[in-house]
Write a protein that holds these residues in place. Structure first.
Motif, PDB file in Angstrom:
ATOM      1  N   SER A 226       0.808  -1.225   0.000  1.00 29.56           N
ATOM      2  CA  SER A 226       0.000   0.000   0.000  1.00 29.56           C
ATOM      3  C   SER A 226       0.838   1.270   0.000  1.00 29.56           C
ATOM      4  O   SER A 226       0.348   2.338  -0.377  1.00 29.56           O
ATOM      5  N   ASP A 227       2.103   1.176   0.414  1.00 29.65           N
ATOM      6  CA  ASP A 227       2.948   2.362   0.539  1.00 29.65           C
ATOM      7  C   ASP A 227       4.353   2.066   0.024  1.00 29.65           C
ATOM      8  O   ASP A 227       5.156   1.429   0.706  1.00 29.65           O
ATOM      9  N   GLU A 246      -1.606  -6.604   3.507  1.00 29.40           N
ATOM     10  CA  GLU A 246      -2.718  -7.142   2.736  1.00 29.40           C
ATOM     11  C   GLU A 246      -3.427  -8.328   3.384  1.00 29.40           C
ATOM     12  O   GLU A 246      -4.636  -8.484   3.251  1.00 29.40           O
TER      13      GLU A 246
END
Length: 304
Positions: A226-227, A246
């Motif tokens: 996500s980052d 996740e």
């Protein structure tokens, strides 16, 4: 499921991932391995090229004494020499094959029941050519392994664009690959890892259905994608439920359900289901391993 998951598979763990400190010294390796071997949760130790030559005698002896099995990963052999098993440069491809053949020799010498490897990099738009090279290399490895005994060879599917950026990769390519190799070699199969599926951008069904008949080994773990600026971004296998990651209990339960539905996990079965989890910065390895075991128990209770 209320029946112990051990009735459906053999549980394993990737030793060097769970305890990264094991590469610091012979003593650290022995201590880390012993922690896992005295835990009856695990029936399979997943190891590879060992960091100290003296370990080649002691490690197999420890595993045998604990009445445990082991597999051998050849991934680090390619990483260490920056070799590409599917290179379009024939000299490099041959060198990579020869390197993995030495790994197969080591695996047999250590009493491993399976040899693992992975595909490597590719140029966008030339996937078909790289796939041909990978098929040629795999055929050579399977033939070599078969000439030495009955040990199977498996390719692990990795991410395609994020971290390892391996050719395989997407299930469409994996299917073409397996369809080309498996008819000629009955000692070959595919390994999937539920931590790599989100990185490929596929759902569990999309990743599994096209290749379900070829799956011979399964890893479970987590990923953070996500980052891109996060130190754990990519293929770093954080614990289940790691902030921003996740995979947690619900995802693992869905993955296990799929493995049961396709017959990989079946009552009385002996297929391998292994954890690939790694402590992140500042984390305790023992707690991360316990996290994995507890999450698996919780997820398995949700499987029908």
């Amino acid at each position: 499921m209320h029946t112990d998951i051990h009735a459906f598979c053999r549980l394993g763990i990737v030793v060097s991932m769970a305890y990264p400190s094991c590469s610091n010294s012979e003593q650290d390796y022995h201590e880390s391995l012993k922690k896992l071997l005295i835990d009856p949760t695990f029936q399979v130790m997943e190891i590879g090229s060992l960091p100290f030559s003296s370990l080649y005698e002691s490690v197999p002896a420890m595993i045998k004494s604990a009445h445990c099995d082991c597999t051998y990963s050849g991934h680090s052999l390619l990483f260490a020499k920056k070799l590409n098993i599917n290179s379009l440069d024939e000299e490099e491809r041959v060198q990579a094959v020869q390197t993995l053949k030495k790994g197969i020799d080591e695996a047999y010498a250590m009493g491993a029941e399976e040899f693992q490897f992975l595909s490597r990099g590719y140029e966008k738009g030339k996937e078909a050519s790289y796939l041909d090279a990978l098929i040629a290399s795999t055929n050579e490895l399977c033939a070599y392994a078969k000439s030495k005994g009955s040990m199977p060879v498996v390719l692990e599917v990795f991410d395609h664009t994020i971290d390892k950026k391996s050719l395989l990769g997407p299930s469409s390519l994996v299917k073409k690959y397996a369809e080309a190799v498996c008819p000629a070699y009955d000692n070959f199969g595919i390994m999937i890892d539920c931590s790599h599926i989100p990185m490929i951008g596929e759902s569990i069904d999309e990743a599994v259905e096209p290749i379900k008949q070829y799956i011979k080994h399964v890893h479970v773990g987590n990923t953070l994608i996500s980052d891109p600026n996060h130190p754990s971004f990519g293929d770093y296998h954080p614990r289940f439920g790691y902030p921003g990651s996740e995979n947690d209990t619900e995802y693992l339960a869905a993955f296990l359900q799929k493995m049961k539905d396709i017959g990989y996990l079946t009552e009385g079965g002996k297929n391998i289901l292994s954890f690939e989890v790694k402590p992140q910065a500042g984390e305790d390895a023992d707690l991360v391993v316990t996290n994995a075991k507890r999450t698996l128990q919780d997820a398995w209770r949700r499987v029908q």
